[in-house]
Design a protein around this motif. Structure first.
Motif, PDB file in Angstrom:
ATOM      1  N   ILE A  85      25.673  -5.036  67.295  1.00  0.00           N
ATOM      2  CA  ILE A  85      26.822  -5.701  67.908  1.00  0.00           C
ATOM      3  C   ILE A  85      27.576  -6.038  66.653  1.00  0.00           C
ATOM      4  N   ASP A  86      29.049  -6.223  66.846  1.00  0.00           N
ATOM      5  CA  ASP A  86      29.966  -6.778  65.837  1.00  0.00           C
ATOM      6  C   ASP A  86      30.263  -8.098  66.325  1.00  0.00           C
ATOM      7  N   GLN A 104      32.732  13.014  50.704  1.00  0.00           N
ATOM      8  CA  GLN A 104      32.169  13.985  51.036  1.00  0.00           C
ATOM      9  C   GLN A 104      31.217  14.263  50.152  1.00  0.00           C
ATOM     10  N   GLY A 105      29.749  14.664  50.647  1.00  0.00           N
ATOM     11  CA  GLY A 105      28.573  15.135  49.768  1.00  0.00           C
ATOM     12  C   GLY A 105      27.611  14.156  49.827  1.00  0.00           C
ATOM     13  N   VAL A 106      26.378  14.371  49.203  1.00  0.00           N
ATOM     14  CA  VAL A 106      25.097  13.330  49.242  1.00  0.00           C
ATOM     15  C   VAL A 106      25.200  12.192  48.257  1.00  0.00           C
ATOM     16  N   HIS A 107      25.103  11.221  49.005  1.00  0.00           N
ATOM     17  CA  HIS A 107      25.333   9.800  48.296  1.00  0.00           C
ATOM     18  C   HIS A 107      24.395   9.038  48.586  1.00  0.00           C
ATOM     19  N   ASN A 108      24.056   7.995  47.701  1.00  0.00           N
ATOM     20  CA  ASN A 108      23.099   6.983  48.263  1.00  0.00           C
ATOM     21  C   ASN A 108      23.904   5.564  48.392  1.00  0.00           C
ATOM     22  N   LEU A 109      23.911   5.344  49.815  1.00  0.00           N
ATOM     23  CA  LEU A 109      24.823   4.377  50.444  1.00  0.00           C
ATOM     24  C   LEU A 109      24.154   2.925  50.349  1.00  0.00           C
ATOM     25  N   ASN A 110      24.854   1.798  50.195  1.00  0.00           N
ATOM     26  CA  ASN A 110      24.316   0.720  50.334  1.00  0.00           C
ATOM     27  C   ASN A 110      24.341   0.218  51.629  1.00  0.00           C
ATOM     28  N   GLY A 111      24.237  -1.149  52.003  1.00  0.00           N
ATOM     29  CA  GLY A 111      24.198  -1.514  53.683  1.00  0.00           C
ATOM     30  C   GLY A 111      25.467  -1.480  54.009  1.00  0.00           C
ATOM     31  N   LYS A 112      26.527  -1.605  53.418  1.00  0.00           N
ATOM     32  CA  LYS A 112      27.843  -2.032  53.796  1.00  0.00           C
ATOM     33  C   LYS A 112      28.144  -0.329  54.046  1.00  0.00           C
ATOM     34  N   HIS A 159      11.618  -3.977  76.912  1.00  0.00           N
ATOM     35  CA  HIS A 159      11.644  -4.906  75.744  1.00  0.00           C
ATOM     36  C   HIS A 159      13.125  -4.571  75.106  1.00  0.00           C
ATOM     37  N   TYR A 160      13.734  -5.367  74.256  1.00  0.00           N
ATOM     38  CA  TYR A 160      14.977  -5.417  73.761  1.00  0.00           C
ATOM     39  C   TYR A 160      15.140  -5.848  72.336  1.00  0.00           C
ATOM     40  N   ALA A 161      15.959  -5.304  71.356  1.00  0.00           N
ATOM     41  CA  ALA A 161      16.145  -5.995  70.390  1.00  0.00           C
ATOM     42  C   ALA A 161      17.741  -5.674  69.895  1.00  0.00           C
ATOM     43  N   ILE A 162      18.171  -6.772  69.185  1.00  0.00           N
ATOM     44  CA  ILE A 162      19.580  -6.865  69.026  1.00  0.00           C
ATOM     45  C   ILE A 162      19.656  -7.190  67.514  1.00  0.00           C
ATOM     46  N   ILE A 163      20.632  -6.514  66.826  1.00  0.00           N
ATOM     47  CA  ILE A 163      21.006  -6.848  65.305  1.00  0.00           C
ATOM     48  C   ILE A 163      22.755  -7.056  65.217  1.00  0.00           C
ATOM     49  N   ASP A 164      22.980  -7.746  64.580  1.00  0.00           N
ATOM     50  CA  ASP A 164      24.357  -8.093  64.123  1.00  0.00           C
ATOM     51  C   ASP A 164      24.754  -7.259  62.820  1.00  0.00           C
ATOM     52  N   PHE A 165      25.826  -6.319  62.892  1.00  0.00           N
ATOM     53  CA  PHE A 165      26.195  -5.533  62.049  1.00  0.00           C
ATOM     54  C   PHE A 165      25.935  -6.105  60.518  1.00  0.00           C
ATOM     55  N   LYS A 166      26.642  -7.256  60.249  1.00  0.00           N
ATOM     56  CA  LYS A 166      26.486  -7.943  58.889  1.00  0.00           C
ATOM     57  C   LYS A 166      25.008  -8.312  58.572  1.00  0.00           C
ATOM     58  N   ASN A 167      24.191  -8.501  59.415  1.00  0.00           N
ATOM     59  CA  ASN A 167      22.822  -8.689  59.185  1.00  0.00           C
ATOM     60  C   ASN A 167      22.209  -7.270  58.801  1.00  0.00           C
ATOM     61  N   PHE A 168      22.588  -6.080  59.513  1.00  0.00           N
ATOM     62  CA  PHE A 168      22.202  -4.880  59.158  1.00  0.00           C
ATOM     63  C   PHE A 168      22.261  -4.464  57.768  1.00  0.00           C
ATOM     64  N   VAL A 227      10.256  -7.327  56.118  1.00  0.00           N
ATOM     65  CA  VAL A 227       9.773  -7.539  57.309  1.00  0.00           C
ATOM     66  C   VAL A 227      10.190  -9.208  57.591  1.00  0.00           C
ATOM     67  N   GLY A 228       9.979  -9.936  56.473  1.00  0.00           N
ATOM     68  CA  GLY A 228      10.483 -11.515  56.690  1.00  0.00           C
ATOM     69  C   GLY A 228      11.944 -11.581  56.897  1.00  0.00           C
ATOM     70  N   ALA A 229      12.951 -10.920  56.464  1.00  0.00           N
ATOM     71  CA  ALA A 229      14.004 -10.931  56.728  1.00  0.00           C
ATOM     72  C   ALA A 229      14.439 -10.332  58.249  1.00  0.00           C
ATOM     73  N   ALA A 230      13.605  -9.576  58.632  1.00  0.00           N
ATOM     74  CA  ALA A 230      14.021  -8.806  59.820  1.00  0.00           C
ATOM     75  C   ALA A 230      13.456  -9.664  61.087  1.00  0.00           C
TER      76      ALA A 230
END
Length: 316
Positions: A77-78, A188-196, A149-158, A242-245
């Motif tokens: 969710i956002d 376009q192309g192969v890149h290492n993407l950060n979280g954002k 079961h369910y799991a929810i994560i906010d996009f900023k936390n993702f 794991v702790g942050a999750a």
């Protein structure tokens, strides 16, 4: 006298070996203590990092598990700080505990659905109206699919979780230039993407493929993240992850139960994810409603039959 001297000499090599064995054992024990201590510190660091940032816990009544298959409703969710939000990402992860097969079904957010207690609307509106329980009931009523079961994560936390797990980025083959309404500019192309950047890639939909292309990218991101979790180079990042999750992800599981389920899945061997999208090809049409806007009207029975075969379970 000679016999006593011989006996004493013969015992010396054993003592040396014993000392070496003790030294190695002590060194191994020290390494274990250091590793455990590091893991605990990193785990607590992750917990503190995610303190008071996750989506609030919700009332949820999951279906009773019958047999070896458990289904998890995964939601992204956002919220943007708002009290109510729609679900931007809706997936059902189905785990066969006997075979360790994992299947991931993406549900298009614009599916026109009967929402219990409300008029028909887009599927992602169910969460806005009544939270995870109403969304669960909408999906279950529509397809006869049990949700356990369910799991929810906010996009900023993702974004934060990705950066903790893979500080050097997640490798993704970006199929085209992307920038419109995702907050980042991707080439376009192969890149290492950060979280954002990874989140922006998963949310992009301003091309000819629209939401169908976005769902495909979301599944691609899930696969990439699964590989990062299992990658040897990220082992030292896992305790903090794991702790942050525990703080970033909201679920009906207790913290210990959540970890145990993941460990069970991973411990049974390599995890391969089969993926599908609802609606399936040739089972839908686009239609515009005055109260809901552009929606996807699906052939429910055709999609239900597909789900039953794909997941390997009888749907009511």
């Amino acid at each position: 006298m000679e016999e006593q001297e011989y006996t004493r000499r013969s015992q010396r090599p054993k003592k040396r070996r014993l000392r070496k064995g003790r030294a190695l054992f002590s060194l191994l024990l020290l390494c274990i203590i250091v590793l455990v201590g590091y893991s605990v510190m990193q785990y607590r660091s992750g917990l503190e990092l995610a303190n008071d940032t996750k989506v609030a816990q919700e009332d949820f009544s999951g279906d009773t598990v019958k047999g070896d298959i458990e289904n998890y409703l995964l939601l992204g969710i956002d919220s943007r700080g708002e009290e109510k939000s729609r679900t931007d990402t809706m997936m059902v992860l189905s785990w066969d505990k006997k075979t360790n097969n994992v299947k991931l079904v993406s549900l298009m957010r614009d599916i026109y659905a009967d929402i219990p207690g409300y008029q028909s609307y887009k599927l992602n509106t169910a969460y806005y109206l009544g939270g995870v329980q109403l969304l669960k009931e909408t999906i279950s009523n529509m397809f006869g699919l049990p949700i356990h079961h369910y799991a929810i994560i906010d996009f900023k936390n993702f974004e934060s979780l990705v950066d903790i797990l893979a500080p050097n980025g997640v490798e993704i083959d970006v199929e085209k230039d992307m920038s419109e309404k995702i907050g980042v500019a991707l080439k376009q192309g192969v890149h290492n993407l950060n979280g954002k950047e990874l989140l922006g890639y998963a949310r992009f939909r301003h091309d000819a493929e629209g939401d169908f292309g976005r769902v495909a990218r979301q599944q691609k991101v899930i696969e990439a993240l699964k590989n990062e979790v299992l990658a040897p180079q990220n082992i030292l990042n896992l305790p903090k992850f794991v702790g942050a999750a525990q703080g970033y992800v909201t679920t009906d599981y207790s913290s210990s139960g959540e970890i145990q389920q993941v460990l069970k899945m991973v411990s049974k061997g390599k995890v391969k994810i089969e993926k599908a999208t609802i609606p399936i090809e040739g089972s839908y049409q686009f239609k515009t409603f005055s109260h809901a806007g552009d929606s996807i009207v699906i052939d429910v029975e055709k999609n239900k039959a597909f789900l039953s075969e794909f997941l390997g379970m009888k749907l009511e």
